[in-house]
Structure formats: C-alpha cells, structure tokens
Design a protein around this motif. Structure first.
Motif, PDB file in Angstrom:
ATOM      1  N   UNK A  92       0.850  -1.173   0.000  1.00 56.00           N
ATOM      2  CA  UNK A  92       0.000   0.000   0.000  1.00 56.00           C
ATOM      3  C   UNK A  92       0.894   1.233   0.000  1.00 56.00           C
ATOM      4  N   UNK A  96      -1.997   5.845   0.504  1.00 56.80           N
ATOM      5  CA  UNK A  96      -3.166   5.008   0.735  1.00 56.80           C
ATOM      6  C   UNK A  96      -3.665   4.250  -0.476  1.00 56.80           C
ATOM      7  N   UNK A 179       4.021  -0.975   9.526  1.00 55.04           N
ATOM      8  CA  UNK A 179       2.954  -0.001   9.471  1.00 55.04           C
ATOM      9  C   UNK A 179       2.198  -0.183   8.164  1.00 55.04           C
ATOM     10  N   UNK A 180       0.940   0.115   8.186  1.00 56.63           N
ATOM     11  CA  UNK A 180       0.159   0.028   6.969  1.00 56.63           C
ATOM     12  C   UNK A 180      -0.536   1.364   6.766  1.00 56.63           C
ATOM     13  N   UNK A 181      -1.465   1.427   5.878  1.00 52.90           N
ATOM     14  CA  UNK A 181      -2.187   2.674   5.650  1.00 52.90           C
ATOM     15  C   UNK A 181      -3.673   2.430   5.809  1.00 52.90           C
ATOM     16  N   UNK A 182      -4.266   3.156   6.735  1.00 53.80           N
ATOM     17  CA  UNK A 182      -5.691   3.001   6.983  1.00 53.80           C
ATOM     18  C   UNK A 182      -6.469   3.743   5.898  1.00 53.80           C
ATOM     19  N   UNK A 183      -7.396   3.061   5.264  1.00 55.96           N
ATOM     20  CA  UNK A 183      -8.177   3.730   4.223  1.00 55.96           C
ATOM     21  C   UNK A 183      -9.564   4.116   4.710  1.00 55.96           C
TER      22      UNK A 183
ATOM     23  N   UNK B 222      -9.317   0.141   8.780  1.00 56.53           N
ATOM     24  CA  UNK B 222      -9.026  -1.001   7.941  1.00 56.53           C
ATOM     25  C   UNK B 222      -8.103  -0.532   6.825  1.00 56.53           C
ATOM     26  N   UNK B 223      -7.145  -1.383   6.430  1.00 51.16           N
ATOM     27  CA  UNK B 223      -6.264  -0.991   5.330  1.00 51.16           C
ATOM     28  C   UNK B 223      -6.760  -1.620   4.031  1.00 51.16           C
ATOM     29  N   UNK B 229      -6.777  -1.856  11.598  1.00 55.50           N
ATOM     30  CA  UNK B 229      -5.636  -1.036  12.005  1.00 55.50           C
ATOM     31  C   UNK B 229      -5.985  -0.227  13.241  1.00 55.50           C
ATOM     32  N   UNK B 233      -1.865   3.323  12.668  1.00 54.62           N
ATOM     33  CA  UNK B 233      -1.784   2.618  11.384  1.00 54.62           C
ATOM     34  C   UNK B 233      -1.021   1.305  11.490  1.00 54.62           C
TER      35      UNK B 233
END
Lengths: 208, 400
Positions: A92, A96, A179-183, B222-223, B229, B233
């Motif tokens: 991602x 995002x 870490x990820x990206x919250x959409x 949510x990702x 999440x 994040x």
C-alpha cells in the motif's frame, strides 16, 4: 482457602504512574549502522553470528516496512535515481492507494544498510536487525548541492550519516509491526450508538 | 445464603478511585454497596455453586461441539449464514476463550438454576475479581467482618492464566517474535463501565506477559488489504472486543473478522453459540431434567406451551435484562415488561424461577465466573425488582 492469596494491579489506577516511570523505551543504548555484513565484521564490535543474523533480519523485514510510493519518480525524488525497486504485491502506498491487479505497482527504496543492536526482552537477550534507508537530496532540493542524507529507519528515525557505532533509544531498536495505511475508520460501533450504549450520560454497558 | 449488615470501610470511595474503579456510582445511584454482604457456607459454595458451574460449562461446550456440525442449531440462534463457517472454524482451530459468567438463581432452597450465560461480553468482572477481594482483605484486617471469613474468588488468577494461554497461538512463529504482537482491547467510547472493564482485563493480560494496547471500537480502521488497524496505522493482529459478536457481524467492518487477514479475536467466534438465549433451549434438549437447568423452548414452537404458567420470555440477543417479559399469575396484572431495543431475532420461553428476596426488597442473582475453563469465583448482584439490570447493585460475598 477459596480465594487467591495475593493479587495486584499493574496498569490500572494510580499504579499506572509508577509503571510509566519505569518505561525504558526512551533509554539510550549502543547500536551499529552498517552497509554490509563485512563492514559489521570489520568493526569488531559484534560477532559474525550477530552481524549475519541482523543483516538477515533486516532484509526479511525490508519489503514489509519500507515506505511505498505510487510511482518510481516520487520514490527516486526522495531516494535518488536508480535507488528504487518494485514493491511486492499487496503493498500500500504512502498515500493510501493500493496496487491494482491490472499491473499497477508500487515502488520502495533499496535497503542501503542495516541497524544492529541488543535488546533485552522476556526471552533473554536478542539481536535485532532493522533495514536502513538513505534519502538523496538532489541539486534542486532544500539542501542545495546534491548528496546523501542520514541513514533512517523505516519509521523515519535519523540514526546519523556515518557507519559504525551510534547511540539510539531502545524504542528505535525495537522492530515494530509493519505499518500500513488506513483507508477507512468507523466501521464498528454503529449498533452501540443506535441502542444508546455510547450516548454519554445515558449509557448502558454493552456487557451483561 | 444470607444477607448480613456489615460496616462499610469509611474510605472505600477513595480506595475505589485509587484502584481505577471509576464506576462505583452510576446514574447518580450507588453501584458498589458494602453496607451489607452475602454470606455462604463452604458447603453451599462447593456443592451448590462451584461444582454445578463446572458441570454447566462442560455442558455448554457440548452444545458448541454439536452446533458447529448442526445447521439447525446455528439457524435457530439467528447466526447469519455467512458466518457459520467462521464459527465452526474458530472451534476446530481451538481458538482460546478467556472468560464467561453464568447467572444463577440460588438461595430459595434446591439446586442453583441457570438463568443465562454471558459468554461473549461479560461485565462486573473487575468488581467480582478484584475489588470484592480487596474488600474482604481490608474488612477482615479492620475487624469489620470475622477474621476467618473467606471468599470464593480466584477469578483474577484464572483470567491471567486465560490470557497466558493465548500466547502460543500468536502467529506462525515462536520465540521473540511473540513479543512484537499486541493484543488490542476495544470497547465503546464514552462508556465508563465498559472502559473500566477492558482496562482491568488489559491489566490481567499484561500480568500474563502480553503486550497490550487500548482503542475505542469506533476508532478501528481497515487498510486496503482488509486488515484492521489502530490509530497508529499498525495492523491489529489480535483483538479483545468488549462488543457483542452479533453487532460486529452486522457492521461494515464485520467482514474483516473472517478471511485470510482476520485478527485473532477474543472472545472467539464460537462464543456466538453461547451468548445467545437459544443456548438455554439446546441445553434443555440435550440434558433434559438436569437439576441446574430450567425448562426452555423457542417461542412460537409447540414446546413453548409446555414450559409452564410462570415463564420468562427473553430475546435471543439482549443485554442487561432488556426486553425481558415475565408472565405469572403472581405478578400484578400477570405480566412484567422490561423495555429495550432488542428482540428482532426472536425469543425463548424459560420457566420462571423465583429469586431469593432479602429484607423484602433485594432480589439477588449469583454470577458464577468461568475463566481459563475453571469455575473460579462468584459475585452477587441485587436489584429492587425480579429482573437483574444495568442498575443492579454489586454486593460483596464471604464464606463463613
């Protein structure tokens, strides 16, 4: 006796303050910044096993934790020409967007070095490696003349511009989950609102 | 079982607040009450409450074992069809559960009777497990109660064991990697009681060696890959939710609790079978005549007419006594209705069993705790009326 002989709370109530005071994640500790395993060995601080394990751990985390970009130009603007690679599927971007199945790809910087340090945890001592990235400032950037910036962790913590020994906080050494990206947020809680659980002053517990 | 007047600790409100018990008074009325205590004999505790609770728990697990291969049971509980696989898998994978509470009618003579099972989002656990224990220790040492008074309460130890048992299941890897996983505790924002409950359970998890965090259920994100999440994040890999499963599955993010990126959830999805009043019907069908069960049937079925002239009609899914209707010739007008927002999924009819009434007004229910699979303690709540609700009061107990 039908009851517990002793009991305690560690986090709840006023005990919380005492625990915060013991928080050691901001404590400064020794670590090493290296470009290669050979450099790590030559420095003589860490054994061959630690150097190799740290490097291996860093390369294994790299794809998951590296910053992601929607196109190669944006990535190279931060990390320099030819210093980016295609990110694996499912990544991602920092803004995002997700790579679509139709051939869209994301880009991430090459791992330029790794951080090795010692962590104490409940399992005893262990050495963690973390990937490091080195931004490149082009001639048009705020730094004036082009050049390599400091080494940075995937969490964008500056660990200095030179290889060798460095002082870092313990929290820098700790490898956090990628870490990820919250959409989107707010996809839970609607029923509580509709039955009045979450309205302050007139709340009823969702428990029973 | 007796209700005895006891001098309260003069400083108990300060003690409560120092220990994070912020909801000792709710809606302007006392919730924690210690000018009285319930006294049990050791025989009452061991023979009438502890052993039957262990047996009831084993029977509940039998119902789950059967339900996961029996569509009729899952359908009767109004569990959405697209969740049946998730419920069954959570059982076959042996997803660990931590705790549950039985509400028992006891004290009028005869065996304890199961009124209901709160297996998904039980509250009053802090009061029962910790603050009640603290009361006993302080009241004994100050001479407010007999020095040899005891209490049936190893709930906190069992909760810590329960959380510790989650550890080996985290992720495909063993060893130090476990330390990187965080169990996120989520409850509804702006609810002191629920927030206090998850702060307490989080404390138990911390003592079990888990890394923990707290988040409002509304703040979960949510990702793009469908992973939940937190506000930083970071993916939520393990989620303790003090929020009913039947609500989660209906809400927009519910779908992310099953499938390849679903977190480990505590309590697990198979608890949907137990946190449902339909459980009472299946227990009675599988163990008819058991001394700790009351006759029960689904409303609208032929069996319902045989349950008796005195019945409690309960929604399949409801909390805190909401939408319960009592039908009995002994009641004024023959009926007592509790209002509330529940009932759309259907009802069960259960034989009405009297609660003991002390001093002419205190209707007491015994909450019997199961944690880490053990019957480990009790807490008594009392109400001015025959339906125990959110405004009911918690009164400590002792063994004399």
């Amino acid at each position: 006796m039908k009851r517990s002989a002793r009991m305690k709370l560690l986090l709840m109530g006023s005990a919380t303050l005492a625990l915060t005071a013991c928080d050691d994640t901001q404590e400064v500790t020794k670590a090493g910044v290296y470009d290669t395993v050979e450099q790590c060995l030559a420095d003589g601080v860490y054994s061959e096993g630690y150097c190799r394990d740290a490097y291996k751990g860093a390369t294994e985390q790299h794809a998951a934790v590296a910053p992601k970009y929607a196109n190669v130009q944006e990535c190279e603007a931060d990390f320099g020409p030819g210093r980016c690679q295609v990110a694996p599927n499912g990544a991602v971007a920092v803004d995002g967007q997700q790579a679509s199945g139709g051939g869209g790809s994301f880009f991430m910087p090459l791992m330029t070095g790794f951080l090795v340090g010692q962590l104490l945890n409940s399992g005893g001592r262990s050495y963690y490696g973390q990937p490091l990235y080195r931004p490149y400032q082009g001639t048009s950037g705020p730094g004036g003349a082009g050049g390599w910036g400091s080494y940075r962790t995937a969490q964008n913590v500056d660990v200095g511009a030179r290889t060798g020994a460095v002082d870092v906080t313990r929290s820098t050494l700790q490898a956090p989950p990628a870490r990820t990206t919250t959409i989107s947020r707010g996809g839970f809680g609607a029923r509580a609102t509709s039955v009045g659980v979450a309205s302050p002053g007139r709340s009823v517990s969702v428990g029973g | 079982m007796r209700r005895i007047a006891v001098p309260p600790r003069h400083d108990w409100t300060a003690t409560a607040e120092r220990h994070g018990f912020t909801f000792h008074t709710m809606y302007g009325a006392p919730y924690w009450v210690e000018d009285a205590a319930y006294a049990f004999t050791l025989r009452e505790i061991e023979a009438d409450l502890e052993a039957p609770s262990a047996e009831l728990w084993a029977m509940c697990l039998e119902v789950v074992r059967r339900a996961v291969t029996d569509d009729e049971i899952l359908a009767s509980l109004a569990i959405p069809r697209d969740w049946w696989d998730a419920v069954a898998w959570s059982w076959r994978r042996r997803d660990r559960d931590v705790y549950a509470r039985f509400d028992l009618a006891y004290g009028t003579g005869g065996p304890a009777k199961l009124l209901e099972c709160n297996a998904d989002t039980p509250t009053s656990v802090y009061e029962a497990a910790f603050f009640q224990w603290l009361w006993l220790e302080e009241a004994r040492s100050r001479g407010l109660i007999p020095a040899d008074a005891d209490q049936f309460n190893t709930v906190q130890e069992a909760l810590i064991d329960g959380f510790a048992s989650l550890q080996p299941l985290w992720g495909p890897c063993a060893g130090p990697l476990l330390n990187r996983h965080t169990l996120h505790f989520a409850s509804v924002r702006d609810n002191d009681e629920d927030h206090g409950t998850i702060l307490y359970l989080r404390d138990c998890a911390h003592q079990a060696g888990l890394r923990t965090a707290v988040i409002a259920i509304e703040d979960i994100g949510v990702d793009a890959t469908g992973r939940l999440t937190d506000l930083e994040d970071r993916p939520i890999l393990a989620l303790f939710k003090l929020y009913p499963w039947e609500w989660l599955v209906e809400e927009p993010f519910g779908v992310h609790l099953r499938g390849p990126h679903a977190p480990m959830v505590v309590e697990p999805a198979w608890k949907m079978v137990l946190s449902n009043k339909g459980l009472l019907v299946w227990l009675w069908r599988m163990f008819p005549g058991h001394p700790n069960l009351l006759p029960a049937a689904f409303a609208g079925t032929p069996d319902a007419a045989t349950v008796g002239p005195r019945v409690a009609v309960k929604p399949l899914l409801s909390r805190e006594g909401a939408n319960v209707r009592l039908l009995s010739p002994d009641l004024p007008g023959g009926v007592l209705d509790e209002d509330g927002p529940y009932g759309a999924e259907g009802f069960v009819v259960q034989e009405l069993h009297p609660l003991p009434v002390f001093d002419g007004r205190h209707h007491a229910v015994v909450g019997s705790w199961i944690a880490a699979g053990r019957a480990c303690g009790i807490g008594v709540r009392e109400d001015d009326g025959p339906v125990t609700k959110n405004l009911s009061r918690f009164v400590p107990h002792m063994i004399l």
